[in-house]
Design an enzyme around this catalytic site. Structure first.
Site, PDB file in Angstrom:
ATOM      1  N   ASN A 519       0.861  -1.170   0.032  1.00  0.00           N
ATOM      2  CA  ASN A 519       0.032   0.204   0.215  1.00  0.00           C
ATOM      3  C   ASN A 519       0.850   1.162  -0.116  1.00  0.00           C
ATOM      4  OD1 ASN A 519      -3.145   0.066   0.364  1.00  0.00           O
ATOM      5  ND2 ASN A 519      -2.294  -2.132   1.163  1.00  0.00           N
ATOM      6  N   ASN A 544      -7.939  -9.709   2.022  1.00  0.00           N
ATOM      7  CA  ASN A 544      -8.850  -8.579   1.834  1.00  0.00           C
ATOM      8  C   ASN A 544     -10.198  -9.158   1.295  1.00  0.00           C
ATOM      9  OD1 ASN A 544      -8.400  -9.212  -0.820  1.00  0.00           O
ATOM     10  ND2 ASN A 544      -6.789  -7.852  -1.257  1.00  0.00           N
ATOM     11  N   ILE A 545     -11.048  -8.339   0.879  1.00  0.00           N
ATOM     12  CA  ILE A 545     -12.101  -8.614   0.518  1.00  0.00           C
ATOM     13  C   ILE A 545     -12.426  -9.433  -0.978  1.00  0.00           C
ATOM     14  CG2 ILE A 545     -13.395  -6.401   1.431  1.00  0.00           C
ATOM     15  CD1 ILE A 545     -13.542  -4.884  -1.484  1.00  0.00           C
ATOM     16  N   CYS A 605      -7.472  -1.778   9.323  1.00  0.00           N
ATOM     17  CA  CYS A 605      -7.155  -2.398   8.203  1.00  0.00           C
ATOM     18  C   CYS A 605      -6.675  -1.512   7.092  1.00  0.00           C
ATOM     19  CB  CYS A 605      -8.014  -3.151   7.851  1.00  0.00           C
ATOM     20  SG  CYS A 605      -9.844  -2.415   7.422  1.00  0.00           S
ATOM     21  N   SER A 606      -7.029  -1.462   5.895  1.00  0.00           N
ATOM     22  CA  SER A 606      -6.688  -0.426   4.913  1.00  0.00           C
ATOM     23  C   SER A 606      -7.667   0.732   5.133  1.00  0.00           C
ATOM     24  CB  SER A 606      -7.148  -1.185   3.470  1.00  0.00           C
ATOM     25  OG  SER A 606      -6.038  -2.055   3.303  1.00  0.00           O
ATOM     26  N   ASP A 607      -9.104   0.722   4.951  1.00  0.00           N
ATOM     27  CA  ASP A 607      -9.792   1.914   4.999  1.00  0.00           C
ATOM     28  C   ASP A 607     -10.471   1.860   6.328  1.00  0.00           C
ATOM     29  OD1 ASP A 607      -9.098   3.055   2.559  1.00  0.00           O
ATOM     30  OD2 ASP A 607     -10.664   1.807   1.546  1.00  0.00           O
ATOM     31  N   GLY A 608     -10.602   0.810   7.028  1.00  0.00           N
ATOM     32  CA  GLY A 608     -10.947   0.634   8.404  1.00  0.00           C
ATOM     33  C   GLY A 608     -12.499   0.569   8.505  1.00  0.00           C
ATOM     34  N   TRP A 609     -13.036  -0.237   7.447  1.00  0.00           N
ATOM     35  CA  TRP A 609     -14.621  -0.271   7.570  1.00  0.00           C
ATOM     36  C   TRP A 609     -14.802  -1.999   7.112  1.00  0.00           C
ATOM     37  CZ3 TRP A 609     -14.712   4.088   3.525  1.00  0.00           C
ATOM     38  CH2 TRP A 609     -14.314   3.563   2.333  1.00  0.00           C
ATOM     39  N   ARG A 611     -12.445  -5.446   7.600  1.00  0.00           N
ATOM     40  CA  ARG A 611     -11.664  -6.374   8.913  1.00  0.00           C
ATOM     41  C   ARG A 611     -11.594  -5.467  10.194  1.00  0.00           C
ATOM     42  NH1 ARG A 611      -6.624  -7.191   4.711  1.00  0.00           N
ATOM     43  NH2 ARG A 611      -7.489  -5.264   4.071  1.00  0.00           N
TER      44      ARG A 611
END
Length: 768
Positions: A519, A544-545, A605-609, A611
């Site tokens: 990232n 990730n998703i 996590c990445s964007d916090g919404w 994981r």
């Protein structure tokens, strides 16, 4: 009985601009299934985004479903279920561009031509399209004084009541049935052959504004032998993931008088649901007579004779009606538009058939395809809310309050409730309006930290332990390859640490070291702990998703496969259980850090919404007994998932970005179930509550999971227009209670993160 349908196309507004000049050249195509007229068109209006047509169209010999009778075929009267309108942008050099469409059930049309014109939202024909705008229409019938009430509505309500298909919802102090009288039938057909989980039956199908109801008939042989089960069910329209049509299948009917067999043309709809159900509906090219014993799936027989749906064929004694017709509408891939196809219903020997089931199946396929393309745009509970808001107190939207919940946790005076995000969500659009920050944090520090965090999701307080340590959540920092830093972000963390008894913090990054490092190339990354005093960094290696979405698709294939000796290894290869174990292990690490080592934590996590929501909610569930009650579990979901911006609309596939779809919340429910299996007495509720929430994730019956954030909920006025899922949960609360419940402060001290494959198989079979 046939009527004339009048469609007045008045005007449109806010439509797409598809031409280089920032405007469009719109025109409309109108068609009605069952009408003798072919498609009719408006004129093309040049260079406008607000066209005014004021044009009236008539469709003669249309028969609404509630007026159709078997003997109407004597005059060739077809059934008309839907009005379809498409808007196109005319292009002189290239193919015309699609601008949106409208599918209007004719069962709701009246004879009142003085009725005020209505605005209808233009919708998609395919899920990836972006459509805007509305069109104003006036639609009514002529040549008839008054339309009767379709008795099939009452039949459906009686059926749903007898099969317990309705659900209770709490409205103030009253419990009412939902959807109740606001549900109406758009299409109904009998004599459809149904196959569900390798079991077959004959069914009556109801398509309503809420769901698809399949009412199966158990034949006498099965009832006498006590073989099989009642396959009757309902499917929320939002739960339908795909519907595929297979043409030119063959079905066999056996004539019981001489034992001969006859092949009939048929068409099969295969309906695949988000909850892993797969239903096959087979429509024949003609009705089965009372003397015929049907069988489906080639030569597999069903059982004893079944009466014909509309009676035997109507015999014409002397006159042959060559003008008797029926029609179907299908989507022509080459023309990229719907085409009305007319068929003759008169046989060579003078017999006139009722409208074939096969072509009613075409109408069902087109309607379901349209619903799938537009699912999540609006909740059908809008009609229920609109009808009852004056008489009933709508319940469920006010169960969670952020300041009240932090007061329950006895947050200290060292934390302040801040309105820095404000009513306009100026700092972070995916956070709630009110947030808790350390007492000495000025607005400048808050704003600076938000600029340094992805999507503006800065660290904020979500939970306080009884030992006064705390839990923060946020998104990844924008460090980038050059190693940027933020004095404001570092200051916020340090001010928070001063409120912690042990003055230490562990930063849990849900990603792997490799993923977090990757990232950095995109200007993001993870914390440089050398700049954050008294902080440690731990990576949890949760995928990730996209990996989770692929895992679920593989799991779907495994669940549909037949049981064999390699089933468990196939299940393991999907990685679903491995991913569940990683989430549970990470949650246990967070719990032990706060419980055993008295450390405060920061989770992202990445964007916090995604994981982040999984980890914060599961660890709080382990440490806080309140969240293991029915009321507390609702508050936990409202706080960590809904209020702090889990992207339900995108993760559930309600957006035009299929790559954003991922079963993150379903993973959370599975993790809760794993904990419940190991500590069954620590929960006030049973797995029934988890299944209830999972069932309604995709139905779109409730507004709870339709949007991505608190801001979107307010902007779309969900509270003022839809029902909350929690109104149903509270109404049925007694059915979710655990008789073995014993309140325990925490379940993590002896918690061992074991994922039993057989247990998970049981949960997935229950959910799917």
């Amino acid at each position: 009985m046939s009527c004339t349908l009048v469609v007045e196309v008045l005007k449109a507004r806010d439509i797409l601009a598809l031409d280089p000049n920032g405007r469009s050249d719109p025109y409309c195509i109108i068609s009605v299934d069952g009408a003798s007229e072919q498609q009719q068109k408006t004129e093309v209006l040049s260079a406008t985004l607000e066209p005014h047509w004021n044009k009236s169209f008539k469709f003669t010999d249309t028969t609404p479903p509630h007026l159709w009778k078997p003997d109407d075929t004597m005059s060739g009267g077809p059934i008309s279920h839907y009005l379809r309108l498409e808007m196109w942008d005319h292009d002189m050099l290239n193919r015309d561009d699609f601008m949106g469409m409208l599918v209007l059930p004719l069962v709701g049309v009246t004879t009142d031509k003085e009725l005020q014109a209505s605005w209808y939202k233009l919708t998609r024909s395919q899920s990836k399209q972006t459509i805007t705008g509305e069109i104003q229409l006036k639609v009514y019938y002529t040549n008839i004084s008054k339309l009767p009430i379709w008795t099939i509505h009452r039949e459906l309500r009686s059926t749903c009541a007898s099969h317990n298909f309705n659900i209770p919802v709490l409205c103030g102090s009253k419990t009412v049935e939902f959807p109740g009288v606001t549900e109406y039938v758009e299409l109904c057909v009998k004599g459809v052959f149904v196959e569900i989980s390798s079991q077959r039956s004959i069914a009556q199908i109801f398509l309503t504004n809420y769901r698809l109801v399949i009412l199966c008939e158990m034949n006498r042989v099965r009832l006498q032998q006590d073989v099989g089960s009642d396959l009757s069910m309902w499917i929320g329209l939002g739960n339908i993931m795909s519907v595929e049509k297979t043409q030119d299948d063959k079905m066999v009917r056996r004539i019981t008088t001489d034992g001969s067999k006859q092949q009939l043309d048929s068409m099969t709809l295969t309906i695949v649901c988000h909850d892993f159900r797969t239903i096959k509906l087979t429509f024949t090219a003609m009705e089965m007579s009372a003397s015929a014993q049907p069988s489906c799936s080639h030569y597999t027989e069903l059982g004893d004779p079944v009466a014909a749906v509309c009676g035997n064929y109507t015999e014409l004694s002397s006159q042959v009606h060559t003008n008797a017709i029926y029609s179907s509408i299908y989507f022509d891939q080459k023309q990229q538009r719907f085409v009305n196809k007319v068929h003759s219903s008169v046989q060579g020997d003078g017999r006139l058939l009722p409208p074939p089931l096969k072509y009613i199946g075409d109408s069902l396929h087109i309607r379901l395809t349209h619903i799938i393309a537009n699912v999540g745009d609006a909740s059908p509970s809008y009609q229920f809310h609109k009808k009852n808001k004056e008489n009933l107190q709508i319940t469920g939207w006010d169960l969670y309050n952020y300041p009240r919940e932090l007061d329950r946790q006895k947050v200290s005076k060292e934390w302040d409730l801040s309105a820095a995000n404000g009513p306009d969500y100026k700092i972070c659009s995916s956070y709630p309006q009110l947030l808790y920050f350390p007492h000495s944090c000025e607005d400048m520090i808050i704003a600076g930290s938000a600029k340094f965090r992805s999507k503006g999701r800065l660290p904020c307080l979500v939970w306080v332990h009884r030992n006064k340590n705390f839990m923060l959540r946020c998104a990844q920092p924008l460090i980038g390859a050059s190693g940027k830093s933020s004095i404001e972000d570092e200051s916020l963390i340090q001010k928070a640490l001063r409120t912690s008894p042990n003055k230490q913090m562990i930063i849990f990054d849900a990603r792997s070291v490799l993923a977090a490092g990757g990232n950095k190339i995109m200007g993001k990354g993870t914390e440089d702990v050398s700049r954050y005093a008294d902080c440690k960094l731990v990576h949890l290696n949760i995928p990730n998703i996209h990996h989770v979405r692929e895992s679920l698709e593989q799991l779907r294939v495994v669940c549909h496969s037949s049981a064999n000796s390699k089933w468990l290894s196939s299940l393991e290869n999907t990685q679903w259980l491995f991913y569940i174990s990683l989430i549970l292990k990470g949650s246990v690490m967070i719990t032990r850090s706060m419980e055993k080592y008295s450390s405060s934590v920061l989770v992202h996590c990445s964007d916090g919404w995604d994981r982040t929501s999984q980890l914060t909610s599961l660890s709080q569930l382990m440490m806080d007994a309140y969240y293991r009650t029915v009321d507390g579990f609702i508050v936990l979901i409202e706080k960590e998932w809904l209020s702090f911006g889990h992207k339900f609309k995108e993760r559930l596939g309600y957006s035009t970005s299929p790559n954003e779809r991922s079963p993150i919340f379903l993973q959370f429910l599975d993790c809760v179930w794993q904990i419940y299996r190991q500590f069954p007495t620590a929960f006030q509720f049973t797995s029934k509550l988890l299944l209830c929430v999972a069932d309604h994730l995709h139905t779109s019956w409730f507004g709870t999971f339709l949007v991505n954030s608190d801001k979107e909920k307010n902007d779309s006025q969900l509270i003022a227009s839809t029902m909350s899922l929690w109104a149903h949960v509270l109404a049925a609360k007694d059915s979710f209670l655990n008789s073995s419940y014993t309140s325990v402060d925490e379940v993590s001290a002896t918690f061992v993160c074991m994922v039993y494959r057989t247990c998970t198989r049981g949960f997935m079979n229950s959910v799917f």
